[in-house]
Design a protein around this motif. Structure first.
Motif, PDB file in Angstrom:
ATOM      1  N   MET A 127     -54.249  -7.318  98.159  1.00 36.72           N
ATOM      2  CA  MET A 127     -54.370  -8.429  96.928  1.00 36.72           C
ATOM      3  C   MET A 127     -54.650  -7.348  95.822  1.00 36.72           C
ATOM      4  SD  MET A 127     -56.935 -11.541  97.953  1.00 36.72           S
ATOM      5  CE  MET A 127     -56.221 -12.251  99.132  1.00 36.72           C
ATOM      6  N   SER A 128     -54.006  -7.806  94.470  1.00 34.80           N
ATOM      7  CA  SER A 128     -53.938  -6.859  93.571  1.00 34.80           C
ATOM      8  C   SER A 128     -55.065  -7.048  92.582  1.00 34.80           C
ATOM      9  CB  SER A 128     -52.730  -7.464  92.625  1.00 34.80           C
ATOM     10  OG  SER A 128     -52.955  -8.786  92.429  1.00 34.80           O
ATOM     11  N   PHE A 129     -55.522  -5.943  91.748  1.00 38.72           N
ATOM     12  CA  PHE A 129     -56.512  -5.994  90.817  1.00 38.72           C
ATOM     13  C   PHE A 129     -55.766  -5.969  89.458  1.00 38.72           C
ATOM     14  CE2 PHE A 129     -58.077  -3.836  94.442  1.00 38.72           C
ATOM     15  CZ  PHE A 129     -59.486  -3.913  94.431  1.00 38.72           C
ATOM     16  N   ASP A 130     -56.046  -7.154  89.331  1.00 36.39           N
ATOM     17  CA  ASP A 130     -54.858  -7.703  87.872  1.00 36.39           C
ATOM     18  C   ASP A 130     -55.598  -8.391  86.616  1.00 36.39           C
ATOM     19  OD1 ASP A 130     -55.226  -9.930  89.387  1.00 36.39           O
ATOM     20  OD2 ASP A 130     -53.220 -10.278  89.662  1.00 36.39           O
ATOM     21  N   THR A 131     -56.982  -8.214  86.568  1.00 31.52           N
ATOM     22  CA  THR A 131     -57.793  -9.170  85.596  1.00 31.52           C
ATOM     23  C   THR A 131     -57.561  -8.280  84.300  1.00 31.52           C
ATOM     24  OG1 THR A 131     -59.134  -9.933  87.393  1.00 31.52           O
ATOM     25  CG2 THR A 131     -59.932 -10.163  85.079  1.00 31.52           C
ATOM     26  N   PRO A 132     -56.933  -8.795  83.383  1.00 31.36           N
ATOM     27  CA  PRO A 132     -57.015  -8.195  82.175  1.00 31.36           C
ATOM     28  C   PRO A 132     -58.226  -8.555  81.253  1.00 31.36           C
ATOM     29  CG  PRO A 132     -55.847 -10.578  81.999  1.00 31.36           C
ATOM     30  CD  PRO A 132     -56.162 -10.286  83.268  1.00 31.36           C
ATOM     31  N   ASN A 133     -58.595  -7.636  80.198  1.00 34.53           N
ATOM     32  CA  ASN A 133     -59.782  -7.809  79.489  1.00 34.53           C
ATOM     33  C   ASN A 133     -59.393  -9.173  78.924  1.00 34.53           C
ATOM     34  OD1 ASN A 133     -61.260  -5.389  80.096  1.00 34.53           O
ATOM     35  ND2 ASN A 133     -59.751  -4.067  78.934  1.00 34.53           N
ATOM     36  N   GLY A 134     -60.803  -9.553  78.255  1.00 36.14           N
ATOM     37  CA  GLY A 134     -60.708 -10.648  77.367  1.00 36.14           C
ATOM     38  C   GLY A 134     -60.799 -10.374  76.196  1.00 36.14           C
ATOM     39  N   THR A 135     -61.027 -11.505  75.165  1.00 35.92           N
ATOM     40  CA  THR A 135     -61.028 -11.404  73.744  1.00 35.92           C
ATOM     41  C   THR A 135     -62.515 -11.465  73.065  1.00 35.92           C
ATOM     42  OG1 THR A 135     -60.443 -13.775  73.330  1.00 35.92           O
ATOM     43  CG2 THR A 135     -58.467 -11.799  73.446  1.00 35.92           C
ATOM     44  N   ARG A 136     -63.154 -12.168  73.871  1.00 35.14           N
ATOM     45  CA  ARG A 136     -64.849 -12.541  73.517  1.00 35.14           C
ATOM     46  C   ARG A 136     -65.635 -12.342  74.668  1.00 35.14           C
ATOM     47  NH1 ARG A 136     -66.706 -16.923  75.753  1.00 35.14           N
ATOM     48  NH2 ARG A 136     -65.404 -18.365  76.317  1.00 35.14           N
ATOM     49  N   GLY A 137     -66.975 -12.074  74.226  1.00 33.36           N
ATOM     50  CA  GLY A 137     -67.849 -12.038  75.156  1.00 33.36           C
ATOM     51  C   GLY A 137     -69.261 -11.198  74.908  1.00 33.36           C
ATOM     52  N   ALA A 138     -70.191 -11.166  75.839  1.00 38.77           N
ATOM     53  CA  ALA A 138     -71.522 -10.394  75.309  1.00 38.77           C
ATOM     54  C   ALA A 138     -71.364  -8.862  75.165  1.00 38.77           C
ATOM     55  CB  ALA A 138     -72.481 -10.722  76.444  1.00 38.77           C
ATOM     56  N   ARG A 139     -72.165  -8.430  74.447  1.00 38.76           N
ATOM     57  CA  ARG A 139     -72.156  -6.847  74.382  1.00 38.76           C
ATOM     58  C   ARG A 139     -72.123  -6.165  75.531  1.00 38.76           C
ATOM     59  NH1 ARG A 139     -76.545  -3.055  71.705  1.00 38.76           N
ATOM     60  NH2 ARG A 139     -75.116  -1.366  71.380  1.00 38.76           N
ATOM     61  N   GLN A 140     -71.029  -5.241  75.722  1.00 34.25           N
ATOM     62  CA  GLN A 140     -71.258  -4.635  77.057  1.00 34.25           C
ATOM     63  C   GLN A 140     -72.251  -3.408  76.997  1.00 34.25           C
ATOM     64  OE1 GLN A 140     -67.356  -3.232  78.138  1.00 34.25           O
ATOM     65  NE2 GLN A 140     -68.062  -2.676  80.008  1.00 34.25           N
ATOM     66  N   PRO A 141     -73.105  -3.217  78.179  1.00 33.97           N
ATOM     67  CA  PRO A 141     -74.251  -2.579  78.186  1.00 33.97           C
ATOM     68  C   PRO A 141     -73.769  -1.199  78.076  1.00 33.97           C
ATOM     69  CG  PRO A 141     -74.050  -3.772  80.263  1.00 33.97           C
ATOM     70  CD  PRO A 141     -73.039  -4.042  79.553  1.00 33.97           C
ATOM     71  N   GLY A 142     -74.490  -0.466  76.897  1.00 33.02           N
ATOM     72  CA  GLY A 142     -74.296   1.009  76.564  1.00 33.02           C
ATOM     73  C   GLY A 142     -74.261   1.931  77.444  1.00 33.02           C
ATOM     74  N   ALA A 143     -73.342   3.041  77.073  1.00 29.75           N
ATOM     75  CA  ALA A 143     -73.296   4.312  77.984  1.00 29.75           C
ATOM     76  C   ALA A 143     -74.030   5.477  77.347  1.00 29.75           C
ATOM     77  CB  ALA A 143     -71.871   4.561  78.261  1.00 29.75           C
ATOM     78  N   GLY A 144     -75.015   5.177  76.804  1.00 30.92           N
ATOM     79  CA  GLY A 144     -75.963   6.395  76.119  1.00 30.92           C
ATOM     80  C   GLY A 144     -76.791   7.154  76.824  1.00 30.92           C
ATOM     81  N   PRO A 145     -77.509   7.955  76.464  1.00 32.82           N
ATOM     82  CA  PRO A 145     -78.572   8.570  77.175  1.00 32.82           C
ATOM     83  C   PRO A 145     -79.577   7.796  77.884  1.00 32.82           C
ATOM     84  CG  PRO A 145     -78.472   9.634  75.098  1.00 32.82           C
ATOM     85  CD  PRO A 145     -77.406   8.378  75.008  1.00 32.82           C
ATOM     86  N   LEU A 146     -79.883   6.774  77.378  1.00 38.19           N
ATOM     87  CA  LEU A 146     -81.154   5.862  78.085  1.00 38.19           C
ATOM     88  C   LEU A 146     -80.435   5.099  79.231  1.00 38.19           C
ATOM     89  CD1 LEU A 146     -83.943   4.807  77.983  1.00 38.19           C
ATOM     90  CD2 LEU A 146     -83.237   2.935  76.590  1.00 38.19           C
ATOM     91  N   MET A 147     -79.200   4.669  78.890  1.00 40.62           N
ATOM     92  CA  MET A 147     -78.502   3.963  80.201  1.00 40.62           C
ATOM     93  C   MET A 147     -78.218   4.725  81.429  1.00 40.62           C
ATOM     94  SD  MET A 147     -77.821   0.739  81.589  1.00 40.62           S
ATOM     95  CE  MET A 147     -77.762  -0.295  80.283  1.00 40.62           C
TER      96      MET A 147
END
Length: 152
Positions: free
Chosen positions: A1-21
């Motif tokens: 089965m394929s991995f084929d889900t495209p990104n969307g155009t709206r949504g919640a804020r993605q969790p940050g990738a900063g030092p705290l996270m």
């Protein structure tokens, strides 16, 4: 089965990738590795993938749902963000090079994205068990990928 889900155009804020996270993820992963802990009231595992660009191992804590004796379901929700999480693309590039950890158990798995009726059944199970995933699904216009991890 394929991995084929495209990104969307709206949504919640993605969790940050900063030092705290990064610190929080390390803390949670160490806890999962020691005790097989729950995170935010849900079962959690450490998902290790191979970076699609770097070829380096990448680990992250992820909620999971049991799917039989040697199978687990995970959702690439990114908390309802419009973009798929990075680990989704790593799995797509190397679905046969994935490992999970729960407590002192380490399992090599293969990953497959669910589609159609199979995804619908799994999604229903997931949202009944953890209603927050239904909320994540409503926050974005992308279909949240459901992935089955099967032990080798």
């Amino acid at each position: 089965m394929s991995f084929d889900t495209p990104n969307g155009t709206r949504g919640a804020r993605q969790p940050g990738a900063g030092p705290l996270m990064r610190w929080m993820n390390r803390f949670v992963m160490n806890r999962i590795r020691r005790k097989g802990a729950k995170t935010m009231g849900m079962n959690a595992l450490v998902l290790t993938t191979v970076g699609r660009k770097t070829g380096q191992p990448r680990s992250t804590p992820v909620s999971y749902f049991a799917d039989g004796d040697n199978s687990w379901l995970i959702v690439a929700s990114a908390a309802g963000a419009p973009k798929n999480p990075a680990w989704y693309y790593n799995i797509a590039a190397h679905p046969d090079r994935v490992q999970i950890e729960m407590g002192n158990r380490r399992v090599d798995v293969t990953a497959a994205q669910l589609h159609g009726a199979e995804r619908t059944r799994a999604w229903q199970q997931i949202t009944e068990t953890a209603p927050r995933f239904a909320k994540y699904g409503r926050q974005t216009d992308r279909e949240l990928p459901v992935i089955r991890l099967t032990g080798l």
